[in-house]
Design a protein around this motif. Sequence first.
Motif, PDB file in Angstrom:
ATOM      1  N   ASN A   1      99.458  55.169  35.536  1.00 12.93           N
ATOM      2  CA  ASN A   1      98.670  54.175  36.271  1.00 12.93           C
ATOM      3  C   ASN A   1      99.285  53.885  37.635  1.00 12.93           C
ATOM      4  O   ASN A   1      98.578  53.794  38.649  1.00 12.93           O
ATOM      5  CB  ASN A   1      98.600  52.872  35.472  1.00 12.93           C
ATOM      6  N   ALA A   2     100.598  53.714  37.659  1.00  9.68           N
ATOM      7  CA  ALA A   2     101.281  53.399  38.916  1.00  9.68           C
ATOM      8  C   ALA A   2     101.130  54.538  39.930  1.00  9.68           C
ATOM      9  O   ALA A   2     100.926  54.300  41.134  1.00  9.68           O
ATOM     10  CB  ALA A   2     102.753  53.113  38.653  1.00  9.68           C
ATOM     11  N   LEU A   3     101.224  55.774  39.454  1.00 12.84           N
ATOM     12  CA  LEU A   3     101.037  56.927  40.333  1.00 12.84           C
ATOM     13  C   LEU A   3      99.602  56.991  40.835  1.00 12.84           C
ATOM     14  O   LEU A   3      99.359  57.204  42.030  1.00 12.84           O
ATOM     15  CB  LEU A   3     101.394  58.217  39.597  1.00 12.84           C
ATOM     16  N   TRP A   4      98.628  56.811  39.945  1.00 12.89           N
ATOM     17  CA  TRP A   4      97.219  56.823  40.332  1.00 12.89           C
ATOM     18  C   TRP A   4      96.947  55.756  41.383  1.00 12.89           C
ATOM     19  O   TRP A   4      96.294  56.018  42.389  1.00 12.89           O
ATOM     20  CB  TRP A   4      96.361  56.613  39.087  1.00 12.89           C
ATOM     21  N   TRP A   5      97.497  54.555  41.168  1.00  8.42           N
ATOM     22  CA  TRP A   5      97.282  53.482  42.137  1.00  8.42           C
ATOM     23  C   TRP A   5      97.899  53.823  43.490  1.00  8.42           C
ATOM     24  O   TRP A   5      97.287  53.588  44.540  1.00  8.42           O
ATOM     25  CB  TRP A   5      97.866  52.171  41.608  1.00  8.42           C
TER      26      TRP A   5
ATOM     27  N   SER B   1      91.584  60.895  43.162  1.00  9.27           N
ATOM     28  CA  SER B   1      93.027  60.913  42.905  1.00  9.27           C
ATOM     29  C   SER B   1      93.395  60.985  41.430  1.00  9.27           C
ATOM     30  O   SER B   1      94.534  61.304  41.093  1.00  9.27           O
ATOM     31  CB  SER B   1      93.693  59.681  43.534  1.00  9.27           C
ATOM     32  N   VAL B   2      92.452  60.727  40.536  1.00  7.60           N
ATOM     33  CA  VAL B   2      92.817  60.633  39.116  1.00  7.60           C
ATOM     34  C   VAL B   2      93.286  61.964  38.547  1.00  7.60           C
ATOM     35  O   VAL B   2      94.263  62.024  37.790  1.00  7.60           O
ATOM     36  CB  VAL B   2      91.661  60.033  38.289  1.00  7.60           C
ATOM     37  N   ASP B   3      92.629  63.065  38.900  1.00  5.88           N
ATOM     38  CA  ASP B   3      93.006  64.342  38.294  1.00  5.88           C
ATOM     39  C   ASP B   3      94.359  64.838  38.803  1.00  5.88           C
ATOM     40  O   ASP B   3      95.126  65.441  38.046  1.00  5.88           O
ATOM     41  CB  ASP B   3      91.917  65.386  38.528  1.00  5.88           C
ATOM     42  N   PHE B   4      94.644  64.586  40.072  1.00  7.38           N
ATOM     43  CA  PHE B   4      95.980  64.933  40.571  1.00  7.38           C
ATOM     44  C   PHE B   4      97.036  64.081  39.869  1.00  7.38           C
ATOM     45  O   PHE B   4      98.107  64.595  39.500  1.00  7.38           O
ATOM     46  CB  PHE B   4      96.058  64.735  42.082  1.00  7.38           C
ATOM     47  N   ALA B   5      96.766  62.797  39.666  1.00  8.71           N
ATOM     48  CA  ALA B   5      97.716  61.921  38.970  1.00  8.71           C
ATOM     49  C   ALA B   5      97.931  62.386  37.534  1.00  8.71           C
ATOM     50  O   ALA B   5      99.054  62.363  37.019  1.00  8.71           O
ATOM     51  CB  ALA B   5      97.223  60.477  39.001  1.00  8.71           C
TER      52      ALA B   5
ATOM     53  N   LEU C   1      92.415  46.307  39.450  1.00  9.52           N
ATOM     54  CA  LEU C   1      92.267  45.831  38.073  1.00  9.52           C
ATOM     55  C   LEU C   1      92.011  46.997  37.123  1.00  9.52           C
ATOM     56  O   LEU C   1      92.559  47.054  36.017  1.00  9.52           O
ATOM     57  CB  LEU C   1      91.112  44.829  37.996  1.00  9.52           C
ATOM     58  N   LYS C   2      91.180  47.932  37.552  1.00  8.63           N
ATOM     59  CA  LYS C   2      90.840  49.091  36.722  1.00  8.63           C
ATOM     60  C   LYS C   2      92.034  50.024  36.532  1.00  8.63           C
ATOM     61  O   LYS C   2      92.378  50.382  35.399  1.00  8.63           O
ATOM     62  CB  LYS C   2      89.683  49.859  37.377  1.00  8.63           C
ATOM     63  N   ILE C   3      92.642  50.428  37.633  1.00  7.24           N
ATOM     64  CA  ILE C   3      93.675  51.458  37.573  1.00  7.24           C
ATOM     65  C   ILE C   3      94.933  50.952  36.873  1.00  7.24           C
ATOM     66  O   ILE C   3      95.502  51.651  36.027  1.00  7.24           O
ATOM     67  CB  ILE C   3      93.988  51.969  38.994  1.00  7.24           C
ATOM     68  N   LEU C   4      95.353  49.747  37.189  1.00  3.70           N
ATOM     69  CA  LEU C   4      96.593  49.213  36.611  1.00  3.70           C
ATOM     70  C   LEU C   4      96.291  48.469  35.312  1.00  3.70           C
ATOM     71  O   LEU C   4      96.580  47.280  35.166  1.00  3.70           O
ATOM     72  CB  LEU C   4      97.291  48.314  37.629  1.00  3.70           C
ATOM     73  N   SER C   5      95.751  49.182  34.358  1.00  4.36           N
ATOM     74  CA  SER C   5      95.313  48.561  33.101  1.00  4.36           C
ATOM     75  C   SER C   5      96.459  47.877  32.365  1.00  4.36           C
ATOM     76  O   SER C   5      96.255  46.855  31.696  1.00  4.36           O
ATOM     77  CB  SER C   5      94.669  49.615  32.188  1.00  4.36           C
TER      78      SER C   5
ATOM     79  N   LEU D   1      98.433  56.800  44.798  1.00  5.91           N
ATOM     80  CA  LEU D   1      97.618  57.838  45.429  1.00  5.91           C
ATOM     81  C   LEU D   1      96.311  57.263  45.958  1.00  5.91           C
ATOM     82  O   LEU D   1      95.854  57.621  47.051  1.00  5.91           O
ATOM     83  CB  LEU D   1      97.321  58.949  44.415  1.00  5.91           C
ATOM     84  N   PHE D   2      95.705  56.378  45.183  1.00  4.85           N
ATOM     85  CA  PHE D   2      94.472  55.728  45.639  1.00  4.85           C
ATOM     86  C   PHE D   2      94.731  54.905  46.891  1.00  4.85           C
ATOM     87  O   PHE D   2      93.986  54.984  47.877  1.00  4.85           O
ATOM     88  CB  PHE D   2      93.912  54.837  44.527  1.00  4.85           C
ATOM     89  N   ALA D   3      95.798  54.108  46.878  1.00  4.18           N
ATOM     90  CA  ALA D   3      96.098  53.226  48.008  1.00  4.18           C
ATOM     91  C   ALA D   3      96.402  54.016  49.278  1.00  4.18           C
ATOM     92  O   ALA D   3      96.130  53.539  50.391  1.00  4.18           O
ATOM     93  CB  ALA D   3      97.273  52.315  47.655  1.00  4.18           C
ATOM     94  N   GLU D   4      96.939  55.220  49.124  1.00  2.00           N
ATOM     95  CA  GLU D   4      97.288  56.050  50.276  1.00  2.00           C
ATOM     96  C   GLU D   4      96.117  56.903  50.778  1.00  2.00           C
ATOM     97  O   GLU D   4      96.230  57.531  51.841  1.00  2.00           O
ATOM     98  CB  GLU D   4      98.444  56.981  49.910  1.00  2.00           C
ATOM     99  N   SER D   5      95.020  56.934  50.042  1.00  9.30           N
ATOM    100  CA  SER D   5      93.970  57.916  50.313  1.00  9.30           C
ATOM    101  C   SER D   5      93.139  57.614  51.555  1.00  9.30           C
ATOM    102  O   SER D   5      92.548  58.521  52.148  1.00  9.30           O
ATOM    103  CB  SER D   5      93.030  58.018  49.106  1.00  9.30           C
TER     104      SER D   5
END
Length: 216
Positions: A168-172, A186-190, A61-65, A174-178
């Motif tokens: 957002n999609a990239l951040w999500w 993952s946010v700063d890499f995204a 919910l947060k990442i995919l605003s 990266l988060f899901a794969e972490s």
Amino acid sequence: MQLTVFTSVIGPKTDSLKPLAYRAAGVTYRCFTDNPDLSAPGWEMALVAPTDDPITQSRRLKILSHETIQEADATLWLDAAFSLYIDPVQIANRWLWRHDMLALRHPDRHSIAAEGRELVRLKRAPELAIQAQIDAYNAAGFPAETTMDLTSTGLCFRRRSNRVARFNALWWRLFAESGHTRDQMSVDFALWRSGLDLAYLSGHYRDNPYATWHKW
């Protein structure tokens, strides 16, 4: 500008929702929760189905605003641990016309690698997953070990745009794969990979002119 402040209180192990210290006219304040009995002055409740993985549900919910909040020109994600006491539209009007995203700097650490080591020390993430993430980012050319600004997203403005949606999609992803639940890794890499234009607000999560952070 139409702006929605949003947060989540999902599952038994989460921050309690704080009443608004200031309610701005024309701003929507929405809390996503799986608790039908939850209420707090100033907040409208959006009920979500219970899940076996409430942390990941909240992170999504947060990442995919752009998917979570579709009616607003801009959003402010606010961790439930914060009590907001400013008009967020004033901040958005001042900065979001030239920046894609606004957030706070981390007060204690300045690299993803340092943050990862601290998460491992506190047993909040598995060491193998954290090291794999750091190694992958270094291999991609991102300076995970180098002193830099570490972004804290407990208070995070984003405007609604295709550029932000792609970030957002990239951040999500990266988060899901972490292999862990700490989205700050993952946010700063995204941000770096997507080229999103981030500006830092004054202060940090424990001391800033926008909201009070309440420790557990």
